[in-house]
Design a protein around this motif. Sequence first.
Motif, PDB file in Angstrom:
ATOM      1  N   UNK A 123       0.905  -1.219  -0.138  1.00  0.00           N
ATOM      2  CA  UNK A 123       0.152   0.063  -0.142  1.00  0.00           C
ATOM      3  C   UNK A 123       0.662   1.317   0.040  1.00  0.00           C
ATOM      4  N   UNK A 124       0.631   2.079  -0.910  1.00  0.00           N
ATOM      5  CA  UNK A 124       1.173   3.397  -0.873  1.00  0.00           C
ATOM      6  C   UNK A 124       0.352   4.616  -0.489  1.00  0.00           C
ATOM      7  N   UNK A 125       0.723   5.295   0.347  1.00  0.00           N
ATOM      8  CA  UNK A 125      -0.081   6.741   0.671  1.00  0.00           C
ATOM      9  C   UNK A 125       0.652   7.848   1.019  1.00  0.00           C
ATOM     10  N   UNK A 126       0.119   9.165   1.382  1.00  0.00           N
ATOM     11  CA  UNK A 126       0.677  10.243   1.831  1.00  0.00           C
ATOM     12  C   UNK A 126       0.575  10.609   3.340  1.00  0.00           C
ATOM     13  N   UNK A 127       1.324  11.469   3.780  1.00  0.00           N
ATOM     14  CA  UNK A 127       1.305  11.881   4.759  1.00  0.00           C
ATOM     15  C   UNK A 127       1.744  13.462   5.084  1.00  0.00           C
ATOM     16  N   UNK A 128       0.594  14.536   5.510  1.00  0.00           N
ATOM     17  CA  UNK A 128       1.168  15.784   5.606  1.00  0.00           C
ATOM     18  C   UNK A 128       1.718  16.527   4.352  1.00  0.00           C
ATOM     19  N   UNK A 129       0.923  16.347   3.299  1.00  0.00           N
ATOM     20  CA  UNK A 129       1.014  16.657   1.943  1.00  0.00           C
ATOM     21  C   UNK A 129       1.482  18.302   1.925  1.00  0.00           C
ATOM     22  N   UNK A 130       1.149  19.096   2.877  1.00  0.00           N
ATOM     23  CA  UNK A 130       1.366  20.592   2.756  1.00  0.00           C
ATOM     24  C   UNK A 130       2.518  20.787   3.951  1.00  0.00           C
ATOM     25  N   UNK A 131       3.097  19.898   4.713  1.00  0.00           N
ATOM     26  CA  UNK A 131       3.966  19.992   5.636  1.00  0.00           C
ATOM     27  C   UNK A 131       5.177  19.198   5.466  1.00  0.00           C
ATOM     28  N   UNK A 132       5.219  17.950   5.873  1.00  0.00           N
ATOM     29  CA  UNK A 132       6.406  16.996   5.977  1.00  0.00           C
ATOM     30  C   UNK A 132       6.353  16.652   4.647  1.00  0.00           C
ATOM     31  N   UNK A 133       5.215  16.270   3.640  1.00  0.00           N
ATOM     32  CA  UNK A 133       5.155  15.990   2.556  1.00  0.00           C
ATOM     33  C   UNK A 133       5.712  14.601   2.275  1.00  0.00           C
ATOM     34  N   UNK A 134       5.390  13.426   3.063  1.00  0.00           N
ATOM     35  CA  UNK A 134       5.741  12.269   2.827  1.00  0.00           C
ATOM     36  C   UNK A 134       5.049  11.216   2.183  1.00  0.00           C
ATOM     37  N   UNK A 135       5.704  10.587   1.398  1.00  0.00           N
ATOM     38  CA  UNK A 135       5.247   9.289   0.880  1.00  0.00           C
ATOM     39  C   UNK A 135       5.508   8.212   1.445  1.00  0.00           C
ATOM     40  N   UNK A 136       4.654   7.250   1.967  1.00  0.00           N
ATOM     41  CA  UNK A 136       4.879   5.982   2.770  1.00  0.00           C
ATOM     42  C   UNK A 136       4.357   4.742   2.285  1.00  0.00           C
ATOM     43  N   UNK A 137       4.847   3.712   2.992  1.00  0.00           N
ATOM     44  CA  UNK A 137       4.111   2.351   2.187  1.00  0.00           C
ATOM     45  C   UNK A 137       4.004   1.456   3.523  1.00  0.00           C
ATOM     46  N   UNK A 138       2.871   0.669   3.453  1.00  0.00           N
ATOM     47  CA  UNK A 138       2.495  -0.371   4.291  1.00  0.00           C
ATOM     48  C   UNK A 138       2.543  -1.637   3.569  1.00  0.00           C
ATOM     49  N   UNK A 139       3.088  -2.769   4.405  1.00  0.00           N
ATOM     50  CA  UNK A 139       3.071  -4.188   3.538  1.00  0.00           C
ATOM     51  C   UNK A 139       2.654  -5.172   4.787  1.00  0.00           C
ATOM     52  N   UNK A 140       1.581  -6.017   4.270  1.00  0.00           N
ATOM     53  CA  UNK A 140       0.974  -6.823   5.072  1.00  0.00           C
ATOM     54  C   UNK A 140       0.330  -7.975   4.315  1.00  0.00           C
TER      55      UNK A 140
END
Length: 258
Positions: free
Chosen positions: A219-236
């Motif tokens: 799974x790919x998703x984003x966090x704090x797109x106007x601040x930290x601007x991170x793209x993250x992944x979850x695997x399960x």
Amino acid sequence: DGRSGVWAITTDNSEVNSPTWSEPRRLCDGIMMNKPTVLTDGTWVLPAAIWEREAIERGGVEKQFLLDLGDARGGNLIASTDQGKTWDLLGKTRVPERVFDEHMLIERNDGTLWTLVRTSYGIGESVSTDCGKTWSEGNPSTLRNANSRFHIRRLRSGRLLLIHHDPPGEFEGAPDRSYLTAHLSDDDGATWQGGLLLDERKGVSYPDAVESADGVSYVIYDYSRHGDREILMAVFNEQDVLDGEPSSGVARLRVLVD
């Protein structure tokens, strides 16, 4: 002019370092924000929406350039029966209070088609019993979500995987973009099991997922797109979701990609 458009390029040698790409070609009107679906009869279906858009004001001058598209607007489904050579409108959904649509299509085991649509209150739904030609009146679904994109897909096992915002507590309207959570259904969405929390922070959004041949979801998703601007992944895998915790040994959560 409000129609937008979906375009494509293709390659026949994607395995090489520098593949050769075709000239771009326009497939249809609309905006495609989610993956296409392949039905059991081989039909390819694109979820391409034509949004409800107001006139745009720029520099203090209102630009009245949007066309009166009327019935063309909606959560449109564009189909190809020749593996992408030609495309035609299959049908459309109109769910009240839709927001950017971001709709996704599921073919259920009884042959009906089920479309879920982003709305101001979370997720709306519409059903077709005639292969997508006509659709039921759009209604709110029982699924919780923020006014944001969600993700649903059928896994190799036959279960449905849903990734959505599911914070604790009751809400009037949609919750905020927090508690991104994965659930599974083995009865085509009538009930949902498990609940693997991927990221509880406020500002997580726009999940998308693929499943590998060994049954692991990425799974790919984003966090704090106007601040930290991170793209993250979850695997399960499915057991992690059913257990509600990373129990399989393959699970990895909040992996920073960029």
